[in-house]
Design a protein around this motif. Structure first.
Motif, PDB file in Angstrom:
ATOM      1  N   ALA A  42       0.922  -1.275   0.010  1.00  0.00           N
ATOM      2  CA  ALA A  42      -0.038   0.011   0.144  1.00  0.00           C
ATOM      3  C   ALA A  42       0.969   1.128   0.033  1.00  0.00           C
ATOM      4  CB  ALA A  42      -0.771  -0.104   1.205  1.00  0.00           C
ATOM      5  N   PHE A  43       0.361   2.352  -0.574  1.00  0.00           N
ATOM      6  CA  PHE A  43       0.890   3.738  -0.440  1.00  0.00           C
ATOM      7  C   PHE A  43       1.395   4.179   0.823  1.00  0.00           C
ATOM      8  CE2 PHE A  43       0.315   8.234  -0.046  1.00  0.00           C
ATOM      9  CZ  PHE A  43       1.335   8.702  -0.614  1.00  0.00           C
ATOM     10  N   GLY A  49       4.018   2.935  16.080  1.00  0.00           N
ATOM     11  CA  GLY A  49       5.019   4.098  16.318  1.00  0.00           C
ATOM     12  C   GLY A  49       5.554   4.492  14.968  1.00  0.00           C
ATOM     13  N   SER A  50       5.142   4.010  13.758  1.00  0.00           N
ATOM     14  CA  SER A  50       5.608   4.254  12.448  1.00  0.00           C
ATOM     15  C   SER A  50       4.761   4.095  11.398  1.00  0.00           C
ATOM     16  CB  SER A  50       6.869   3.558  12.009  1.00  0.00           C
ATOM     17  OG  SER A  50       6.492   2.331  11.699  1.00  0.00           O
ATOM     18  N   LEU A  51       4.825   4.929  10.234  1.00  0.00           N
ATOM     19  CA  LEU A  51       4.214   5.053   9.167  1.00  0.00           C
ATOM     20  C   LEU A  51       5.200   4.784   7.896  1.00  0.00           C
ATOM     21  CD1 LEU A  51       2.029   7.984   9.089  1.00  0.00           C
ATOM     22  CD2 LEU A  51       1.274   5.918   9.579  1.00  0.00           C
ATOM     23  N   ASP A  52       4.938   3.454   7.203  1.00  0.00           N
ATOM     24  CA  ASP A  52       5.783   3.213   5.941  1.00  0.00           C
ATOM     25  C   ASP A  52       5.166   4.000   4.632  1.00  0.00           C
ATOM     26  OD1 ASP A  52       7.342   1.818   7.753  1.00  0.00           O
ATOM     27  OD2 ASP A  52       6.750  -0.067   6.749  1.00  0.00           O
ATOM     28  N   ILE A  53       5.954   4.798   3.874  1.00  0.00           N
ATOM     29  CA  ILE A  53       5.276   5.354   2.847  1.00  0.00           C
ATOM     30  C   ILE A  53       6.153   4.867   1.703  1.00  0.00           C
ATOM     31  CG2 ILE A  53       5.112   7.699   1.875  1.00  0.00           C
ATOM     32  CD1 ILE A  53       5.240   8.735   4.723  1.00  0.00           C
ATOM     33  N   GLU A  54       5.420   4.420   0.723  1.00  0.00           N
ATOM     34  CA  GLU A  54       6.031   3.995  -0.541  1.00  0.00           C
ATOM     35  C   GLU A  54       6.054   4.886  -1.596  1.00  0.00           C
ATOM     36  OE1 GLU A  54       7.211   0.655  -1.047  1.00  0.00           O
ATOM     37  OE2 GLU A  54       6.873   0.533   1.298  1.00  0.00           O
ATOM     38  N   SER A  55       7.010   4.886  -2.752  1.00  0.00           N
ATOM     39  CA  SER A  55       7.064   5.882  -3.634  1.00  0.00           C
ATOM     40  C   SER A  55       7.071   4.830  -5.081  1.00  0.00           C
ATOM     41  CB  SER A  55       8.386   6.680  -3.648  1.00  0.00           C
ATOM     42  OG  SER A  55       8.639   7.484  -4.753  1.00  0.00           O
ATOM     43  N   ALA A  56       6.637   5.442  -6.108  1.00  0.00           N
ATOM     44  CA  ALA A  56       6.702   5.038  -7.527  1.00  0.00           C
ATOM     45  C   ALA A  56       8.249   4.893  -7.904  1.00  0.00           C
ATOM     46  CB  ALA A  56       6.093   5.568  -8.426  1.00  0.00           C
ATOM     47  N   TRP A  82      -5.221  14.837  -5.625  1.00  0.00           N
ATOM     48  CA  TRP A  82      -4.072  14.105  -5.105  1.00  0.00           C
ATOM     49  C   TRP A  82      -4.252  12.709  -5.956  1.00  0.00           C
ATOM     50  CZ3 TRP A  82      -0.276  15.695  -2.239  1.00  0.00           C
ATOM     51  CH2 TRP A  82      -0.352  16.870  -1.511  1.00  0.00           C
ATOM     52  N   GLU A  83      -2.856  12.269  -6.394  1.00  0.00           N
ATOM     53  CA  GLU A  83      -3.010  10.849  -7.235  1.00  0.00           C
ATOM     54  C   GLU A  83      -3.648   9.828  -6.454  1.00  0.00           C
ATOM     55  OE1 GLU A  83       0.495   8.323  -9.164  1.00  0.00           O
ATOM     56  OE2 GLU A  83       0.445  10.697  -9.810  1.00  0.00           O
ATOM     57  N   GLU A  84      -3.074  10.132  -5.127  1.00  0.00           N
ATOM     58  CA  GLU A  84      -3.432   8.807  -4.117  1.00  0.00           C
ATOM     59  C   GLU A  84      -3.460   9.359  -2.978  1.00  0.00           C
ATOM     60  OE1 GLU A  84      -2.394   4.430  -2.759  1.00  0.00           O
ATOM     61  OE2 GLU A  84      -1.493   5.208  -4.685  1.00  0.00           O
ATOM     62  N   HIS A  85      -4.279   8.845  -1.932  1.00  0.00           N
ATOM     63  CA  HIS A  85      -4.166   9.659  -0.482  1.00  0.00           C
ATOM     64  C   HIS A  85      -4.887   8.592   0.404  1.00  0.00           C
ATOM     65  CE1 HIS A  85      -8.515  10.873  -1.098  1.00  0.00           C
ATOM     66  NE2 HIS A  85      -8.667  10.612   0.130  1.00  0.00           N
ATOM     67  N   LYS A  86      -4.357   8.413   1.680  1.00  0.00           N
ATOM     68  CA  LYS A  86      -4.946   7.516   2.676  1.00  0.00           C
ATOM     69  C   LYS A  86      -5.036   8.445   4.180  1.00  0.00           C
ATOM     70  CE  LYS A  86      -4.256   2.863   4.598  1.00  0.00           C
ATOM     71  NZ  LYS A  86      -3.327   1.702   4.396  1.00  0.00           N
ATOM     72  N   ASP A  87      -5.903   8.047   4.820  1.00  0.00           N
ATOM     73  CA  ASP A  87      -5.818   8.419   6.224  1.00  0.00           C
ATOM     74  C   ASP A  87      -5.603   7.641   7.116  1.00  0.00           C
ATOM     75  OD1 ASP A  87      -6.958  11.068   5.650  1.00  0.00           O
ATOM     76  OD2 ASP A  87      -9.091  10.407   5.476  1.00  0.00           O
ATOM     77  N   VAL A  88      -4.645   7.824   8.117  1.00  0.00           N
ATOM     78  CA  VAL A  88      -4.207   7.084   9.000  1.00  0.00           C
ATOM     79  C   VAL A  88      -4.020   7.640  10.378  1.00  0.00           C
ATOM     80  CG1 VAL A  88      -3.121   5.445   7.336  1.00  0.00           C
ATOM     81  CG2 VAL A  88      -1.914   7.351   8.440  1.00  0.00           C
ATOM     82  N   VAL A  89      -3.927   6.791  11.431  1.00  0.00           N
ATOM     83  CA  VAL A  89      -3.707   7.419  12.852  1.00  0.00           C
ATOM     84  C   VAL A  89      -2.284   6.998  13.184  1.00  0.00           C
ATOM     85  CG1 VAL A  89      -4.249   7.483  15.033  1.00  0.00           C
ATOM     86  CG2 VAL A  89      -6.088   7.626  13.159  1.00  0.00           C
ATOM     87  N   LEU A  90      -1.455   7.726  13.719  1.00  0.00           N
ATOM     88  CA  LEU A  90       0.059   7.465  14.195  1.00  0.00           C
ATOM     89  C   LEU A  90      -0.132   7.896  15.583  1.00  0.00           C
ATOM     90  CD1 LEU A  90       2.802   6.285  13.775  1.00  0.00           C
ATOM     91  CD2 LEU A  90       3.554   8.666  13.203  1.00  0.00           C
TER      92      LEU A  90
END
Length: 102
Positions: A42-43, A49-56, A82-90
């Motif tokens: 996933a993006f 304790g963390s967020l992993d963020i992927e890139s093309a 936005w090309e893609e977005h996601k709401d998350v809680v950290l």
């Protein structure tokens, strides 16, 4: 209506298609980046304790914009395309985040 309090742009070195934001108190992060990373997933992946963020892109410099709001901000759809977005809680008990590359 929510008000933007502060905004900061950061240059982030993306390596091996990703990077992470994590609590600077690494005792609160069971698996530090890139351990446990699900590359090509996933993006954005929220972990404890963390967020992993992927890139093309494999290796490049990306701009990360961090915002602080006084309440829940407007929905992403209300703030431009936005090309893609996601709401998350950290959860970040230390109150400080570190940017980590692969």
């Amino acid at each position: 209506m929510a008000e933007l309090i502060r905004e900061q742009d950061l240059d982030v070195e993306v390596d091996f298609y990703g990077f992470a934001l994590q609590d600077v108190d690494d005792t609160r992060v069971p698996l530090e980046y890139p351990e446990g990373r699900e590359a090509g997933g996933a993006f954005v992946t929220a972990r404890e304790g963390s967020l992993d963020i992927e890139s093309a892109g494999h290796t490049h410099t990306a701009t990360l914009t961090a915002e602080v709001w006084d309440a829940e901000p407007p929905a992403a759809d209300d703030r431009g395309h936005w090309e893609e977005h996601k709401d998350v809680v950290l959860h970040c008990p230390s109150g400080e985040l570190a940017v980590c590359g692969g």
